[in-house]
Design an enzyme around this catalytic site. Structure first.
Site, PDB file in Angstrom:
ATOM      1  N   HIS A 293       0.830  -1.206   0.000  1.00  0.00           N
ATOM      2  CA  HIS A 293       0.000   0.000   0.000  1.00  0.00           C
ATOM      3  C   HIS A 293       0.866   1.257   0.000  1.00  0.00           C
ATOM      4  O   HIS A 293       0.702   2.150  -0.842  1.00  0.00           O
ATOM      5  CB  HIS A 293      -0.898  -0.033   1.239  1.00  0.00           C
ATOM      6  CG  HIS A 293      -1.810   1.134   1.377  1.00  0.00           C
ATOM      7  ND1 HIS A 293      -3.148   1.080   1.057  1.00  0.00           N
ATOM      8  CD2 HIS A 293      -1.595   2.402   1.811  1.00  0.00           C
ATOM      9  CE1 HIS A 293      -3.710   2.248   1.290  1.00  0.00           C
ATOM     10  NE2 HIS A 293      -2.790   3.081   1.745  1.00  0.00           N
ATOM     11  N   GLU A 294       1.813   1.314   0.927  1.00  0.00           N
ATOM     12  CA  GLU A 294       2.652   2.514   1.030  1.00  0.00           C
ATOM     13  C   GLU A 294       3.604   2.636  -0.153  1.00  0.00           C
ATOM     14  O   GLU A 294       3.939   3.755  -0.572  1.00  0.00           O
ATOM     15  CB  GLU A 294       3.419   2.515   2.349  1.00  0.00           C
ATOM     16  CG  GLU A 294       2.541   2.470   3.600  1.00  0.00           C
ATOM     17  CD  GLU A 294       1.482   3.560   3.637  1.00  0.00           C
ATOM     18  OE1 GLU A 294       1.663   4.617   3.003  1.00  0.00           O
ATOM     19  OE2 GLU A 294       0.453   3.353   4.319  1.00  0.00           O
TER      20      GLU A 294
ATOM     21  N   HIS B 285       1.868   4.507  -2.810  1.00  0.00           N
ATOM     22  CA  HIS B 285       1.994   5.950  -2.588  1.00  0.00           C
ATOM     23  C   HIS B 285       3.370   6.441  -3.045  1.00  0.00           C
ATOM     24  O   HIS B 285       3.493   7.489  -3.697  1.00  0.00           O
ATOM     25  CB  HIS B 285       1.823   6.278  -1.097  1.00  0.00           C
ATOM     26  CG  HIS B 285       0.419   6.282  -0.611  1.00  0.00           C
ATOM     27  ND1 HIS B 285      -0.563   7.068  -1.181  1.00  0.00           N
ATOM     28  CD2 HIS B 285      -0.177   5.610   0.413  1.00  0.00           C
ATOM     29  CE1 HIS B 285      -1.706   6.876  -0.530  1.00  0.00           C
ATOM     30  NE2 HIS B 285      -1.499   5.999   0.437  1.00  0.00           N
TER      31      HIS B 285
ATOM     32  N   GLU C  74      -4.564   7.994  -3.007  1.00  0.00           N
ATOM     33  CA  GLU C  74      -5.031   6.755  -2.393  1.00  0.00           C
ATOM     34  C   GLU C  74      -5.414   5.718  -3.437  1.00  0.00           C
ATOM     35  O   GLU C  74      -5.291   4.513  -3.192  1.00  0.00           O
ATOM     36  CB  GLU C  74      -6.225   7.044  -1.474  1.00  0.00           C
ATOM     37  CG  GLU C  74      -6.604   5.895  -0.571  1.00  0.00           C
ATOM     38  CD  GLU C  74      -5.526   5.525   0.432  1.00  0.00           C
ATOM     39  OE1 GLU C  74      -5.566   4.382   0.959  1.00  0.00           O
ATOM     40  OE2 GLU C  74      -4.635   6.354   0.701  1.00  0.00           O
TER      41      GLU C  74
END
Length: 500
Positions: free
Chosen positions: A265-266, A269, A295
């Site tokens: 997830h990160e 980003h 996001e």
């Protein structure tokens, strides 16, 4: 580039350097800072934020902005010069309404509040955190009072995280989303025994999990010379500047998906930050404009790639090799997509995740408008959680204290998470049309084609476009619920062997 645009860029570059220093202080606070450093760090962050604010809202910045605007000489609206003037003018006009003293105090209270939240979360003691939340909300209301021309107080805050987005639009999208999710979750609950996720639970040493994570994010685009990964209480990602992207995750020795998918997830980003065009760096265009779009990138990599059937085969082989227990691709795919209401937002499945956001969206509107008192927040959270998820919240650490956002003054941020899911659904659909063999590539562990498609269509633009403008360019329309729901029904129908 005209001389006046060049002068404006030089002034903005100084602001970018100061902002990068602020990012570094925040990163250090959440990863390396000794616990007793919190008070001094809050002062440093507040001082720096005040300097940044005063420098940006000064008459000199306004003069350079207007001179640059007057010398655009009919530059196309999508040109870097025209976009720079447009974005800076919008941000400058809004920032000038906020006194520097308030900007500094918002930063100070956020830093102090975050440290208080860490301790309160460990002890599951909302009462210890409540005064800090009261202060953050008081300051948020002062901030809102600086503006007029918005339909409601929450619009002011939401606009900071997704410019141009309104509470009314979000509420409409969320009503539609909830109407789709509730019956979907209920149908799947009737087939709960069809998916066994026991392979995800056991004894998974953190050292081995780190190897799993490092191999996975390297395949996504993480490189040791430009990135680093650290541990944090609440996972996050930040960019300190070109060639310096930092991501974090957290570990659960009894459940390896926590660290793995948190890191994916990160890293999503981080790929966005890393992919902004070099020519935009050093100006506000070299940042990102919409956290909803931001996001969408993390949710796509975590769920659509990481929990998709093709890449599940890659992860299954990696998990089997590292932990020494054979895991079949199909078993891995079904296990990581099990739908089951749970307490923690960041570990929620794709179907129930949206309800976590709806709950927070509703509560923070009530808080900012004074319809809900801070002292009554845990009870309101627990009763609404029971209504939406059918679960009794065992304590505050599993309930109202689980997220960092309110402690850090980030009121208005939460809706961007669910909006990100919707945007990801639209981009996923378009990427498959543009890359017909995408599924085969992902199954072979070849992630570069998707990463480069995203870089071309999303990342490189930085802050040039709002979420609405960007979606019009890429998918031909505004944020919509349909593509995400269609994706979810197709995937979960496959996982559970039912028609949805």
């Amino acid at each position: 580039m005209t001389e006046r645009v060049h002068d404006l860029r030089n002034r903005l570059r100084e602001l970018t350097d100061l902002r990068n220093a602020s990012h570094l202080l925040h990163w250090d606070q959440q990863t390396k800072m000794p616990p007793r450093g919190g008070a001094a760090r809050a002062d440093s962050i507040a001082t720096l934020e005040g300097m940044i604010h005063e420098h940006f809202v000064s008459e000199e910045t306004g003069r350079l902005l207007e001179e640059a605007a007057a010398r655009l000489n009919g530059a196309p609206p999508e040109s870097d010069e025209a976009a720079l003037v447009r974005v800076v003018r919008r941000r400058w006009s809004k920032a000038r309404r906020v006194p520097s003293e308030l900007a500094s105090e918002l930063a100070r209270a956020a830093s102090v509040g975050q440290e208080a939240w860490v301790a309160a979360r460990v002890n599951s003691d909302f009462s210890a955190f409540a005064p800090y939340l009261e202060r953050n909300l008081e300051l948020a209301r002062e901030y809102v009072a600086c503006f007029d021309g918005y339909d409601c107080a929450y619009d002011v805050l939401l606009d900071d995280y997704d410019p141009g987005m309104t509470t009314a639009v979000v509420a409409g999208l969320f009503v539609e989303l909830r109407s789709e999710l509730v019956p979907l979750i209920a149908t799947i609950a009737e087939h709960a025994d069809a998916v066994d996720d026991s392979i995800l639970h056991g004894d998974f040493p953190v050292a081995t999990q780190r190897r799993l994570v490092c191999e996975t994010v390297a395949q996504m685009g993480f490189t040791d010379d430009s990135w680093r990964i650290d541990d944090a209480v609440h996972p996050f990602a930040t960019s300190i500047g070109p060639g310096d992207v930092r991501i974090t995750t957290r570990w659960d020795e009894a459940y390896f998906p926590s660290g793995l998918y948190g890191a994916m997830h990160e890293c999503g980003h981080g790929l966005y930050e890393d992919g902004i065009a070099a020519e935009l760096r050093g100006t506000p265009l070299g940042e990102t404009e919409s956290l909803a779009v931001h996001e969408s990138q993390s949710r796509m990599w975590e769920n659509m790639v990481g929990r998709g059937a093709p890449y599940a085969s890659v992860l299954a082989a990696r998990v089997s090799n590292l932990f020494g227990t054979p895991v079949a691709p199909g078993v891995m795919y079904r296990a990581v997509n099990k739908i089951q209401p749970s307490y923690i937002r960041v570990e929620a499945d794709e179907a129930t995740y949206g309800l976590h956001i709806v709950l927070r969206f509703e509560l923070e509107q009530e808080l900012i408008e004074g319809r809900l008192a801070v002292a009554d927040l845990p009870e309101a959270w627990n009763s609404r959680f029971k209504e939406y998820f059918g679960l009794d919240v065992p304590d505050d650490s599993f309930g109202v204290l689980q997220d960092v956002h309110w402690s850090a003054g980030l009121v208005g941020y939460f809706p961007t998470y669910a909006l990100g899911n919707l945007i990801a659904g639209q981009l996923w659909d378009r990427a498959h049309r543009d890359i017909p063999d995408l599924e085969q590539l992902l199954g072979a562990g070849e992630l570069a084609p998707l990463r480069e498609w995203l870089r071309e269509h999303i990342h490189r633009h930085g802050a040039k476009f709002t979420s609405r403008e960007l979606m019009e360019r890429v998918v031909g329309g505004p944020v919509a619920v349909g593509p995400f729901v269609s994706y979810l029904k197709a995937k979960l129908g496959d996982v559970y062997g039912i028609k949805l």
